[in-house]
Enzyme design. Structure first.
Site, mmCIF file in Angstrom:
data_model
loop_
_atom_site.group_PDB
_atom_site.id
_atom_site.type_symbol
_atom_site.label_atom_id
_atom_site.label_comp_id
_atom_site.label_asym_id
_atom_site.label_seq_id
_atom_site.Cartn_x
_atom_site.Cartn_y
_atom_site.Cartn_z
ATOM 1 N N ASP A 12 9.590 3.258 13.985
ATOM 2 C CA ASP A 12 10.142 2.734 14.311
ATOM 3 C C ASP A 12 8.725 3.080 14.456
ATOM 4 O OD1 ASP A 12 9.156 0.438 15.863
ATOM 5 O OD2 ASP A 12 11.224 0.466 17.174
ATOM 6 N N LEU A 46 0.786 -1.522 0.262
ATOM 7 C CA LEU A 46 -0.291 0.702 -0.327
ATOM 8 C C LEU A 46 1.211 1.516 0.165
ATOM 9 C CD1 LEU A 46 -2.897 1.081 -0.365
ATOM 10 C CD2 LEU A 46 -2.705 0.567 2.185
ATOM 11 N N TYR A 60 -3.123 -13.295 14.264
ATOM 12 C CA TYR A 60 -3.568 -11.833 13.396
ATOM 13 C C TYR A 60 -4.923 -11.155 13.385
ATOM 14 C CZ TYR A 60 -3.926 -9.228 9.010
ATOM 15 O OH TYR A 60 -3.805 -8.036 8.231
#
Length: 290
Positions: free
Chosen positions: A37, A12, A126
C-alpha cells in the site's frame, strides 16, 4: 538494478511484466495494492529498504473518473498522498522515480497539442488529484520524472477497447461520442518507453533534461473514430453512430481536446512512437488469440 513496480496488476504494470525478459539486466518486484500500500509509508519504506530498490515505476492510481466525483478523499489519498510517500522514500534511499499522470490535468479548451510547458487547469476531481501527485514529484529534489499519457488500453483490465468489443458483440448499434478528441495509447508502448528511459539513463539522472514528459501514440482520434477502428479491426458487425457529449452525460466532465505533444520525450530519449491504429491492431490481434 532492483526496480519496484507499484500498481502491478493494472494495465501498465501488466504490460511491464510482459516485457521483463527483454531487460534481463534489471530485477523487478511487482506489487499490487493488496501486497504493498503506497499510502502506508512505513510498509513502503520497509519494503524498499529491505529489497535495495533503486527505481520505482508508479503505476498505482485511483482512475475511476466518474466515481472520483463522490470519492474525492480516497482519490486524493492515492493520487497525492501515495505519491508523496513514494517521493519521500525515493529521497531516503536515493532511488529514481517514474510517475505516470494524465491528460486530465488540462481543461480541453486548446486546439493544438498540449506541450509540457502549457498551463494546467483540471476540470474534475480525478484530474485535480493527479495534478497534486505531479507536483509532489516536480517540486521535489529527487531524480524523478512525470509522464502524462492518455486513453490507455491493453489486453488487461478494463478499458475502452474491451468494452467496445463486448458491447459490439451484444448489440447491433452503438452511439459513441465524436466531439471529444485525443489519442488512444497502447499500454505496451508506454511500458516499453518507461523501460527505455531507464535503459538510456544508466549512470545518469533520468530527470537530467526535464522532469515532465508527454507520451501517447501518434495521431489524433475521437472516441467515435476509435470505436469504428476497433469494430473494423476485430471484424465485429456493429453499427457505430456518432453522438455529442451532451447526449451521454456523466458525473465527471471530460476534456474535449486532449492531444499531447510528444516532441520532448522523442528527442530526449530517442524514442520512435507508433501510430495509434498500428498499435490498436496489435492489441486486438492479442485479444482475439485469447
Amino acid at each position: 538494478m532492483n526496480i519496484l513496480v507499484t500498481g502491478a496488476n493494472g494495465q501498465l504494470g501488466s504490460e511491464i511484466k510482459s516485457l521483463v525478459n527483454d531487460f534481463s539486466d534489471l530485477k523487478f518486484f511487482f506489487k499490487g495494492s493488496s501486497d504493498l500500500d503506497i499510502c502506508n509509508f512505513l510498509q513502503l519504506e520497509k519494503f524498499v529498504v529491505e529489497n535495495k530498490i533503486k527505481v520505482i515505476i508508479n503505476c498505482a492510481a485511483y482512475t475511476a473518473v466518474d466515481k472520483a466525483e463522490g470519492e474525492n478523499v480516497i482519490a486524493q489519498k492515492v493520487n497525492e498522498e501515495g505519491v508523496l510517500n513514494l517521493v519521500k522514500v525515493s529521497k531516503t534511499v536515493n532511488a529514481k522515480l517514474i510517475h505516470i499522470s494524465t491528460d486530465y490535468v488540462f481543461n480541453g479548451e486548446a486546439f493544438i497539442p498540449y506541450k509540457e510547458t502549457d498551463d494546467v487547469s483540471p476540470i474534475g476531481v480525478y484530474g485535480k488529484t493527479k495534478r497534486l501527485g505531479e507536483l509532489a514529484v516536480l517540486n521535489s529534489e529527487i531524480d524523478g520524472i512525470v509522464i502524462r499519457t492518455s486513453w490507455l488500453y491493453s489486453p488487461y483490465g478494463n478499458n475502452f477497447v474491451k468494452t467496445m468489443l463486448r458491447l459490439g458483440e451484444d448489440r447491433d448499434e452503438l452511439g459513441v461520442i465524436f466531439d471529444q478528441v485525443g489519442t488512444p495509447t497502447y499500454a505496451r508502448d508506454l511500458a516499453l518507453t518507461c523501460l527505455t528511459v531507464l535503459s538510456k539513463s544508466k549512470g545518469q539522472k533520468i530527470s537530467g533534461k526535464g522532469k515532465l514528459y508527454h507520451f501517447s501514440n501518434e495521431g489524433v482520434a475521437s472516441w467515435y473514430d476509435f470505436a469504428k477502428a476497433i469494430m473494423v479491426m476485430a471484424n465485429v458487425n456493429c453499427n457505430v453512430k456518432p453522438i455529442e457529449t451532451k447526449d451521454y452525460p456523466t458525473p465527471a466532465k471530460r476534456p474535449h481536446f486532449s492531444v499531447l505533444n510528444k516532441t520532448k520525450i522523442k528527442t530526449d530519449f530517442e524514442i520512435e512512437i507508433p501510430y495509434w491504429k498500428d498499435s490498436l491492431g496489435e492489441c486486438i490481434f492479442k485479444l482475439k488469440k485469447k
